[in-house]
Design a protein around this motif. Sequence first.
Motif, PDB file in Angstrom:
ATOM      1  N   ASP A 409       0.813  -1.221   0.000  1.00  0.00           N
ATOM      2  CA  ASP A 409       0.000   0.000   0.000  1.00  0.00           C
ATOM      3  C   ASP A 409       0.846   1.270   0.000  1.00  0.00           C
ATOM      4  N   VAL A 410       2.067   1.191  -0.560  1.00  0.00           N
ATOM      5  CA  VAL A 410       2.935   2.366  -0.630  1.00  0.00           C
ATOM      6  C   VAL A 410       2.411   3.308  -1.719  1.00  0.00           C
ATOM      7  N   VAL A 411       2.393   4.593  -1.429  1.00  0.00           N
ATOM      8  CA  VAL A 411       1.981   5.582  -2.425  1.00  0.00           C
ATOM      9  C   VAL A 411       3.109   6.535  -2.789  1.00  0.00           C
ATOM     10  N   GLN A 412       4.137   6.627  -1.929  1.00  0.00           N
ATOM     11  CA  GLN A 412       5.224   7.543  -2.218  1.00  0.00           C
ATOM     12  C   GLN A 412       6.462   7.138  -1.437  1.00  0.00           C
ATOM     13  N   MET A 413       7.631   7.414  -2.021  1.00  0.00           N
ATOM     14  CA  MET A 413       8.914   7.268  -1.331  1.00  0.00           C
ATOM     15  C   MET A 413       9.637   8.610  -1.358  1.00  0.00           C
ATOM     16  N   ALA A 414      10.347   8.916  -0.285  1.00  0.00           N
ATOM     17  CA  ALA A 414      11.196  10.105  -0.212  1.00  0.00           C
ATOM     18  C   ALA A 414      12.471   9.682   0.496  1.00  0.00           C
ATOM     19  N   GLY A 415      13.566   9.628  -0.258  1.00  0.00           N
ATOM     20  CA  GLY A 415      14.781   9.067   0.332  1.00  0.00           C
ATOM     21  C   GLY A 415      14.535   7.615   0.688  1.00  0.00           C
ATOM     22  N   SER A 416      14.805   7.248   1.920  1.00  0.00           N
ATOM     23  CA  SER A 416      14.583   5.869   2.374  1.00  0.00           C
ATOM     24  C   SER A 416      13.306   5.732   3.191  1.00  0.00           C
ATOM     25  N   VAL A 417      12.451   6.750   3.129  1.00  0.00           N
ATOM     26  CA  VAL A 417      11.214   6.773   3.902  1.00  0.00           C
ATOM     27  C   VAL A 417      10.027   6.596   2.955  1.00  0.00           C
ATOM     28  N   GLY A 418       9.024   5.822   3.409  1.00  0.00           N
ATOM     29  CA  GLY A 418       7.844   5.595   2.590  1.00  0.00           C
ATOM     30  C   GLY A 418       6.585   6.155   3.232  1.00  0.00           C
ATOM     31  N   LEU A 419       5.544   6.319   2.409  1.00  0.00           N
ATOM     32  CA  LEU A 419       4.220   6.753   2.862  1.00  0.00           C
ATOM     33  C   LEU A 419       3.203   5.757   2.327  1.00  0.00           C
ATOM     34  N   ASP A 420       2.302   5.246   3.210  1.00  0.00           N
ATOM     35  CA  ASP A 420       1.295   4.309   2.726  1.00  0.00           C
ATOM     36  C   ASP A 420      -0.032   5.019   2.491  1.00  0.00           C
ATOM     37  N   LYS A 421      -0.997   4.275   1.929  1.00  0.00           N
ATOM     38  CA  LYS A 421      -2.264   4.886   1.539  1.00  0.00           C
ATOM     39  C   LYS A 421      -3.120   5.296   2.737  1.00  0.00           C
ATOM     40  N   ASN A 422      -2.741   4.834   3.926  1.00  0.00           N
ATOM     41  CA  ASN A 422      -3.474   5.194   5.132  1.00  0.00           C
ATOM     42  C   ASN A 422      -2.925   6.449   5.798  1.00  0.00           C
ATOM     43  N   GLY A 423      -1.927   7.055   5.147  1.00  0.00           N
ATOM     44  CA  GLY A 423      -1.373   8.290   5.689  1.00  0.00           C
ATOM     45  C   GLY A 423      -0.344   8.083   6.773  1.00  0.00           C
ATOM     46  N   ARG A 424       0.254   6.890   6.851  1.00  0.00           N
ATOM     47  CA  ARG A 424       1.271   6.601   7.873  1.00  0.00           C
ATOM     48  C   ARG A 424       2.650   6.495   7.223  1.00  0.00           C
ATOM     49  N   ILE A 425       3.660   6.815   8.015  1.00  0.00           N
ATOM     50  CA  ILE A 425       5.050   6.792   7.568  1.00  0.00           C
ATOM     51  C   ILE A 425       5.627   5.382   7.704  1.00  0.00           C
ATOM     52  N   GLU A 453      18.522  16.180   1.601  1.00  0.00           N
ATOM     53  CA  GLU A 453      19.669  15.364   1.229  1.00  0.00           C
ATOM     54  C   GLU A 453      20.092  14.465   2.381  1.00  0.00           C
ATOM     55  N   ALA A 454      20.318  13.173   2.081  1.00  0.00           N
ATOM     56  CA  ALA A 454      20.730  12.185   3.076  1.00  0.00           C
ATOM     57  C   ALA A 454      19.758  12.119   4.247  1.00  0.00           C
ATOM     58  N   ASP A 455      18.477  12.398   3.977  1.00  0.00           N
ATOM     59  CA  ASP A 455      17.441  12.345   5.006  1.00  0.00           C
ATOM     60  C   ASP A 455      17.737  13.258   6.186  1.00  0.00           C
ATOM     61  N   ASP A 456      18.424  14.374   5.928  1.00  0.00           N
ATOM     62  CA  ASP A 456      18.737  15.299   7.010  1.00  0.00           C
ATOM     63  C   ASP A 456      17.457  15.844   7.636  1.00  0.00           C
ATOM     64  N   TYR A 457      16.422  15.971   6.835  1.00  0.00           N
ATOM     65  CA  TYR A 457      15.132  16.371   7.383  1.00  0.00           C
ATOM     66  C   TYR A 457      14.026  15.725   6.559  1.00  0.00           C
ATOM     67  N   LEU A 458      12.893  15.528   7.190  1.00  0.00           N
ATOM     68  CA  LEU A 458      11.736  14.927   6.548  1.00  0.00           C
ATOM     69  C   LEU A 458      10.532  15.818   6.767  1.00  0.00           C
ATOM     70  N   LEU A 459       9.806  16.126   5.691  1.00  0.00           N
ATOM     71  CA  LEU A 459       8.579  16.903   5.764  1.00  0.00           C
ATOM     72  C   LEU A 459       7.386  15.979   5.540  1.00  0.00           C
ATOM     73  N   VAL A 469       7.699  18.355  10.563  1.00  0.00           N
ATOM     74  CA  VAL A 469       9.097  18.219  10.187  1.00  0.00           C
ATOM     75  C   VAL A 469       9.820  17.399  11.239  1.00  0.00           C
ATOM     76  N   ALA A 470      10.746  16.546  10.799  1.00  0.00           N
ATOM     77  CA  ALA A 470      11.559  15.733  11.699  1.00  0.00           C
ATOM     78  C   ALA A 470      12.966  15.650  11.140  1.00  0.00           C
ATOM     79  N   GLY A 471      13.912  15.309  12.013  1.00  0.00           N
ATOM     80  CA  GLY A 471      15.299  15.150  11.586  1.00  0.00           C
ATOM     81  C   GLY A 471      16.213  16.182  12.193  1.00  0.00           C
ATOM     82  N   PRO A 472      17.518  16.038  11.986  1.00  0.00           N
ATOM     83  CA  PRO A 472      18.472  17.016  12.523  1.00  0.00           C
ATOM     84  C   PRO A 472      18.248  18.412  11.955  1.00  0.00           C
ATOM     85  N   CYS A 473      17.856  18.499  10.677  1.00  0.00           N
ATOM     86  CA  CYS A 473      17.563  19.782  10.023  1.00  0.00           C
ATOM     87  C   CYS A 473      18.760  20.720   9.980  1.00  0.00           C
TER      88      CYS A 473
END
Length: 610
Positions: A409-425, A453-459, A469-473
């Motif tokens: 149920d993946v709908v999107q990938m960003a770096g090594s992080v995924g998003l499923d159709k239920n709105g969860r990471i 870049e390199a998952d320094d931050y995630l939106l 927002v999460a990550g070292p930023c």
Amino acid sequence: MKRMLTALLCLCICVSTAVGGGQAEAGYTPGPDAPTAEALPERSFVPNQFTDVSFFGATAALLRSNGSVRLVGGNAPEIFSPGFPGWSGIRDLAVLSTGIAGLTAEGRVLFRPYSDGDFSPELGDWTDVCALTTGRYYLLGLREDGTVLAAAASSYGGPAFVESGELREWENVLSLAANEDFAAAVLQDGTVRLSSSAPEALREETAAWQNVARLSIGDRVLAGLCEDGTVLAAGCGPEETAVVSGWKHTKDVAVLQDCVLAIDENGRLLYGLRELPPYTIDEELGFILEKAEGWEDLTRLFAGTSALIALRADGSAVACGDGWTGTCDVEDWTDITAISAQSIYSLGLRADGTVISVGGSDFGKLLTDSWTDVKGVTSSYGLDAEGRLLIDDRWGPEEGPLELRTWKDVVQMAGSVGLDKNGRILMTEDTYLFSYLEEALDWEDVTAIAAGEADDYLLGLHGDGTVSVAGPCENLVPYDADDPQSAIDATCDRIRSWTDVTAIAAGRDHALALKADGTVEAVGCDDYGQCGVSAWRGVVAVAAADCFSVGLLADGTVVTCGQISYSIPLDLSDWTEITAIAAGMQHVLGLRADGTVLAAGFNSTGACNT
């Protein structure tokens, strides 16, 4: 009579080529419809599109039959494609360290620097020029009367033989060749003349050369093609010289990394020894020669420092090179319904559910041949009907990111992080910086994600139009901030204050938010103008990468701000009928309404070969 012969030859000159260590040759006729193109691994290209090639290192400039110019390979900024504004009727090219020189049908020379701050040579008095060649940091022009013009192409000046005006004393020149250190000419009587800076050994070896029609130069090697099809070589070891001297009825000659190449009478590639005492040819050259051994029906050769292009008799072209693929060639992608860009890759989803991918170069090409019935592309992955990730074919079924293969149920990938159709990471404990990003696992109702870049931050964009927002930023604030942590906290607070957001994008050190009213907000570093979005209106999609931002307008045009690789302004003002955009590390893709794809950016990894 001699002047008449030179003028007649100049009327048909169409080629300017650099080989070996960034050198160039001018004064040879390839034929009116000879095309060229870029590839790695080997690729063929549409006939009757290109008429001229000029190399600077691993970067090639291609002259189209309509007189427009395109840069590919190496660090070529594809923002110039499909042509240079104001340039028309161009018949010869020369690629230099600071820009591109173009020869008009009237014998004038135009110059466009890579960026506004780059040095431009003084060419106002250059007239009656019939061919160009480049020695990396200087430009040579062959005039119709057989004399030579020379100009430095660097703010540091040119070589001594250029600055002294030595070449202006040359007469009766039929063709030119040059590298970074010296220049050479074929004279009307078939002999060869070298500049004073040429090695004395080359002077001695070429003193007796006769009936030469064309020259090609590497770093230390000079090759000559004679009128009868024999080949002369200077600067080689005795063994290679013996091999080359035995070639007869050859059609063309080039020097690639000081290895002499030629085309035999059957259109096949010839090459000298793979070892040149005391130098050993490296694996890069061995790879190119191995690929090129199977080429057939060749008529012309063009060589850069790490790339080889050959033209075929039918007007097609083939090319290969290690680390050079021409990543902005998107002209043969058709029937595309969706696009994705990830760092050094580009993916296009075809209407038939298959995926075409380009890019990777030295990092390895992304293989998608086994992907079928694909419903979407995201980052460097495909998505099937169940939302499972389709992963690079280089990995076997029990290899690679095994845990990602279990996701559904993946709908999107960003770096090594995924998003499923239920709105969860979705993420694994192997995710880079997992300890900083794991708070995102608690996010709910997420509709889109974007990662720096390199998952320094995630939106994470939520259904209510707010953003988490999460990550070292750390990349989102200047490295020299007086109080880095306070700056990070303030930036993250600003992101969390966004409302009415409909789309998000993440660059290396800046982030974008598209608002419901068609305006865009930006946070982060603005060193290269990448956050200059305040005046944008009517935006329907955004993309960001490295040091630039891109906005798609409702009318199908595109707005940009920032720079490609720190020095090249990004300008896509000529793009029209765009329906979707995507950005990799240093390239941009635009999907058009007719299913074709445009690309701009640096092409050193093949990410724009669409």
